[in-house]
Design a protein around this motif. Structure first.
Motif, PDB file in Angstrom:
ATOM      1  N   SER A 190      -7.871 -35.768  16.163  1.00  0.00           N
ATOM      2  CA  SER A 190      -6.692 -36.631  16.217  1.00  0.00           C
ATOM      3  C   SER A 190      -7.039 -37.854  17.055  1.00  0.00           C
ATOM      4  O   SER A 190      -8.158 -37.974  17.571  1.00  0.00           O
ATOM      5  N   PHE A 191      -6.085 -38.759  17.176  1.00  0.00           N
ATOM      6  CA  PHE A 191      -6.351 -39.968  17.946  1.00  0.00           C
ATOM      7  C   PHE A 191      -5.238 -40.235  18.945  1.00  0.00           C
ATOM      8  O   PHE A 191      -4.056 -40.123  18.628  1.00  0.00           O
ATOM      9  N   ALA A 192      -5.631 -40.584  20.148  1.00  0.00           N
ATOM     10  CA  ALA A 192      -4.760 -41.128  21.181  1.00  0.00           C
ATOM     11  C   ALA A 192      -5.640 -42.026  22.036  1.00  0.00           C
ATOM     12  O   ALA A 192      -6.861 -41.832  22.084  1.00  0.00           O
ATOM     13  N   PRO A 193      -5.074 -43.021  22.698  1.00  0.00           N
ATOM     14  CA  PRO A 193      -5.906 -43.904  23.522  1.00  0.00           C
ATOM     15  C   PRO A 193      -6.758 -43.124  24.518  1.00  0.00           C
ATOM     16  O   PRO A 193      -6.275 -42.206  25.182  1.00  0.00           O
ATOM     17  N   PHE A 194      -8.022 -43.448  24.596  1.00  0.00           N
ATOM     18  CA  PHE A 194      -9.044 -42.841  25.457  1.00  0.00           C
ATOM     19  C   PHE A 194      -9.506 -41.466  24.960  1.00  0.00           C
ATOM     20  O   PHE A 194     -10.547 -40.977  25.389  1.00  0.00           O
ATOM     21  N   GLU A 195      -8.723 -40.824  24.070  1.00  0.00           N
ATOM     22  CA  GLU A 195      -9.093 -39.464  23.641  1.00  0.00           C
ATOM     23  C   GLU A 195     -10.454 -39.411  22.960  1.00  0.00           C
ATOM     24  O   GLU A 195     -11.252 -38.492  23.237  1.00  0.00           O
ATOM     25  N   PRO A 196     -10.818 -40.349  22.064  1.00  0.00           N
ATOM     26  CA  PRO A 196     -12.146 -40.276  21.439  1.00  0.00           C
ATOM     27  C   PRO A 196     -13.284 -40.336  22.453  1.00  0.00           C
ATOM     28  O   PRO A 196     -14.262 -39.593  22.325  1.00  0.00           O
ATOM     29  N   PHE A 197     -13.157 -41.215  23.441  1.00  0.00           N
ATOM     30  CA  PHE A 197     -14.234 -41.342  24.419  1.00  0.00           C
ATOM     31  C   PHE A 197     -14.352 -40.073  25.266  1.00  0.00           C
ATOM     32  O   PHE A 197     -15.461 -39.596  25.529  1.00  0.00           O
ATOM     33  N   LEU A 198     -13.227 -39.505  25.664  1.00  0.00           N
ATOM     34  CA  LEU A 198     -13.261 -38.266  26.440  1.00  0.00           C
ATOM     35  C   LEU A 198     -13.828 -37.125  25.607  1.00  0.00           C
ATOM     36  O   LEU A 198     -14.599 -36.293  26.106  1.00  0.00           O
ATOM     37  N   ALA A 199     -13.464 -37.075  24.315  1.00  0.00           N
ATOM     38  CA  ALA A 199     -14.015 -36.044  23.437  1.00  0.00           C
ATOM     39  C   ALA A 199     -15.518 -36.224  23.282  1.00  0.00           C
ATOM     40  O   ALA A 199     -16.266 -35.237  23.202  1.00  0.00           O
ATOM     41  N   GLY A 200     -15.978 -37.467  23.256  1.00  0.00           N
ATOM     42  CA  GLY A 200     -17.408 -37.720  23.167  1.00  0.00           C
ATOM     43  C   GLY A 200     -18.164 -37.254  24.395  1.00  0.00           C
ATOM     44  O   GLY A 200     -19.268 -36.715  24.291  1.00  0.00           O
ATOM     45  N   ILE A 201     -17.590 -37.452  25.566  1.00  0.00           N
ATOM     46  CA  ILE A 201     -18.222 -36.966  26.795  1.00  0.00           C
ATOM     47  C   ILE A 201     -18.372 -35.449  26.738  1.00  0.00           C
ATOM     48  O   ILE A 201     -19.423 -34.889  27.068  1.00  0.00           O
ATOM     49  N   SER A 202     -17.307 -34.790  26.280  1.00  0.00           N
ATOM     50  CA  SER A 202     -17.364 -33.327  26.165  1.00  0.00           C
ATOM     51  C   SER A 202     -18.429 -32.897  25.160  1.00  0.00           C
ATOM     52  O   SER A 202     -19.194 -31.950  25.407  1.00  0.00           O
ATOM     53  N   PHE A 203     -18.503 -33.599  24.021  1.00  0.00           N
ATOM     54  CA  PHE A 203     -19.467 -33.239  22.992  1.00  0.00           C
ATOM     55  C   PHE A 203     -20.894 -33.351  23.513  1.00  0.00           C
ATOM     56  O   PHE A 203     -21.698 -32.429  23.350  1.00  0.00           O
ATOM     57  N   TRP A 204     -21.217 -34.488  24.129  1.00  0.00           N
ATOM     58  CA  TRP A 204     -22.598 -34.707  24.545  1.00  0.00           C
ATOM     59  C   TRP A 204     -22.989 -33.853  25.743  1.00  0.00           C
ATOM     60  O   TRP A 204     -24.048 -33.225  25.751  1.00  0.00           O
ATOM     61  N   PHE A 205     -22.142 -33.791  26.742  1.00  0.00           N
ATOM     62  CA  PHE A 205     -22.535 -33.085  27.966  1.00  0.00           C
ATOM     63  C   PHE A 205     -22.438 -31.573  27.805  1.00  0.00           C
ATOM     64  O   PHE A 205     -23.335 -30.845  28.241  1.00  0.00           O
ATOM     65  N   GLU A 206     -21.392 -31.077  27.203  1.00  0.00           N
ATOM     66  CA  GLU A 206     -21.228 -29.623  27.087  1.00  0.00           C
ATOM     67  C   GLU A 206     -21.944 -29.061  25.856  1.00  0.00           C
ATOM     68  O   GLU A 206     -22.719 -28.107  25.966  1.00  0.00           O
ATOM     69  N   THR A 207     -21.695 -29.653  24.687  1.00  0.00           N
ATOM     70  CA  THR A 207     -22.206 -29.079  23.447  1.00  0.00           C
ATOM     71  C   THR A 207     -23.684 -29.376  23.240  1.00  0.00           C
ATOM     72  O   THR A 207     -24.469 -28.485  22.903  1.00  0.00           O
ATOM     73  N   MET A 208     -24.068 -30.637  23.418  1.00  0.00           N
ATOM     74  CA  MET A 208     -25.427 -31.044  23.097  1.00  0.00           C
ATOM     75  C   MET A 208     -26.409 -30.834  24.243  1.00  0.00           C
ATOM     76  O   MET A 208     -27.536 -30.375  24.038  1.00  0.00           O
ATOM     77  N   TRP A 209     -26.021 -31.214  25.447  1.00  0.00           N
ATOM     78  CA  TRP A 209     -26.961 -31.180  26.576  1.00  0.00           C
ATOM     79  C   TRP A 209     -26.750 -29.985  27.498  1.00  0.00           C
ATOM     80  O   TRP A 209     -27.539 -29.752  28.400  1.00  0.00           O
ATOM     81  N   HIS A 210     -25.667 -29.214  27.276  1.00  0.00           N
ATOM     82  CA  HIS A 210     -25.367 -28.014  28.079  1.00  0.00           C
ATOM     83  C   HIS A 210     -25.311 -28.343  29.572  1.00  0.00           C
ATOM     84  O   HIS A 210     -25.857 -27.632  30.412  1.00  0.00           O
ATOM     85  N   LEU A 211     -24.625 -29.423  29.862  1.00  0.00           N
ATOM     86  CA  LEU A 211     -24.423 -29.854  31.244  1.00  0.00           C
ATOM     87  C   LEU A 211     -22.939 -29.752  31.587  1.00  0.00           C
ATOM     88  O   LEU A 211     -22.085 -29.733  30.703  1.00  0.00           O
TER      89      LEU A 211
END
Length: 408
Positions: A281-302
């Protein structure tokens, strides 16, 4: 302050023709290097690459988003919206604005209607126009040597391949740099044309609306030093409103044509499903916050908290550089306010992934800050770094282009 005032009468200013030729020489030299890089990338392209094992230079023009722009020129926009097997809106052409593909098709007519040829010509010519416009914008603040070096960095930068492929960035940069020059020179009339052109070339004109709002506030605060007359107030307010209307116009058009009010937003979200599970879904700032979660938690396991801290620190550092760094202040308030506005826009709407490199190209006036130091060693070093970055980007996005971080 001297850094916030326009250069009144720069000494020994060369003629416009001579400037155009100097910029052309820089631009053509840069294009030869980029052509070599793209040729090598096409030769290295393998079965796993987006372009395939038998790629050539022509394939680089219509690769990636170039294929979507070609589709727009060839068959227009879908109605009704295409759906996936799960009933969700699929990736489709509504994500791509119409001016670049249709202009490229018109230019291609004398060349047998080959859209790739038209797209290459439009990108090349627009890139040169953007280089000239950037020279004019930076020359308001910098001396001739620094301005030419900044143009060289721009023409040879890490994303300089965009001047030779089927992407709308070069055309959009031309409109943008002309618009920033108009604001810097207080020549607002042309903006009534440039803003709609930007709005139908690339997303992002809402960032220009924010910029005009901040610029209007700055002009009001500074009105004692530079008189703020009623006609200028009217222009700034009217142009800000025009930017907002133009920024939402394509969404309204997509909704009207398809009968789906959220057609454009649903189309944009379809691309995010390539990165995250579920129905985004979309809300202001939500895509960028979701991206941080994707890269740090899902991809880099940080830890996610580490991502927030690093991104937050990065925002503060960039903000401080725009506000206080002498080399950046030298460029003038218009470029600084535009850069801040565009970065806020990205934070509001963008899901961070490898396309972030391409989406940062509208910040190209900041190349002027890299050209301010007079050391030839520094300037040559920056140019070499630009070329290394350009090859790295071309190699990963075109020769390889097979993983999640190799999408231009």
């Amino acid at each position: 302050m001297a850094g916030d005032q326009l250069t009144a009468e720069p000494l020994a200013r060369p003629s416009r023709g001579r400037v155009a030729l100097r910029v052309l020489a820089i631009y053509l030299a840069a294009r030869l290097v980029t052509t070599l890089f793209l040729f090598v990338a096409a030769e290295l392209s393998g079965f796993q690459s987006r372009m395939g094992a038998d790629a050539d230079l022509g394939d680089t023009v219509v690769a990636w988003d170039g294929a979507w722009y070609w589709l727009v020129a060839f068959s227009g926009y879908p109605n009704p919206l295409p759906l996936t097997d799960a009933g969700q809106v699929a990736e489709n052409a509504w994500a791509f604005l119409p001016l670049y593909p249709y202009l490229s098709q018109a230019v291609a007519l004398p060349f047998g209607g080959q859209w790739g040829t038209g797209a290459l010509i439009v990108s090349l010519v627009a890139g040169y126009g953007a280089s000239v416009a950037l020279y004019g914008l930076l020359r308001l603040r910098l001396d001739q040597s620094a301005t030419l070096w900044a143009v060289a960095f721009f023409a040879s930068g890490p994303l300089a391949a965009l001047f030779q492929v089927g992407y709308a960035e070069a055309l959009n940069l031309f409109w943008l740099f002309c618009a920033l020059w108009c604001v810097a020179r207080r020549r607002y009339g042309w903006l009534y044309v440039l803003i709609p052109l930007m709005a139908f070339t690339r997303p992002g004109v809402l960032a220009f609306a924010l910029f005009l709002g901040l610029f209007g506030v700055w002009r009001w605060v500074r009105r004692a030093r530079e008189p703020l007359r009623a006609p200028e107030v009217v222009h700034i307010v009217a142009l800000g409103l025009l930017s907002v209307v133009a920024g939402f116009a394509w969404q309204l058009i997509a909704g009207w044509v398809t009968g789906e009010p959220g057609a454009y937003l649903s189309t944009e979200l379809a691309w995010r499903r390539n990165w995250v599970a579920g129905d985004p879904s979309f809300a202001p700032f939500e895509p960028f916050l979701a991206g941080i979660s994707f890269w740090f938690e899902t991809m880099w396991h940080l830890p996610l908290a580490l991502g927030y801290v690093l991104v937050g620190a990065g925002v503060l550092v960039i903000g401080a550089a725009l506000a206080f760094l002498p080399q950046v202040r030298r460029l003038g308030v218009e470029i600084r306010l535009w850069s801040a506005s565009y970065l806020v826009y990205l934070l509001l709407v963008f899901f961070p992934q490898s396309s972030i490199f391409r989406l940062l190209v509208p910040l190209s006036p900041l190349w002027g800050a890299f050209a301010v130091p007079r050391s030839r060693v520094w300037r040559v070093g920056v140019l070499v770094a630009c070329l290394i970055g350009q090859w790295w980007w071309i190699y990963n996005m075109y020769a390889l282009g097979s993983s999640s971080w190799q999408v231009p």
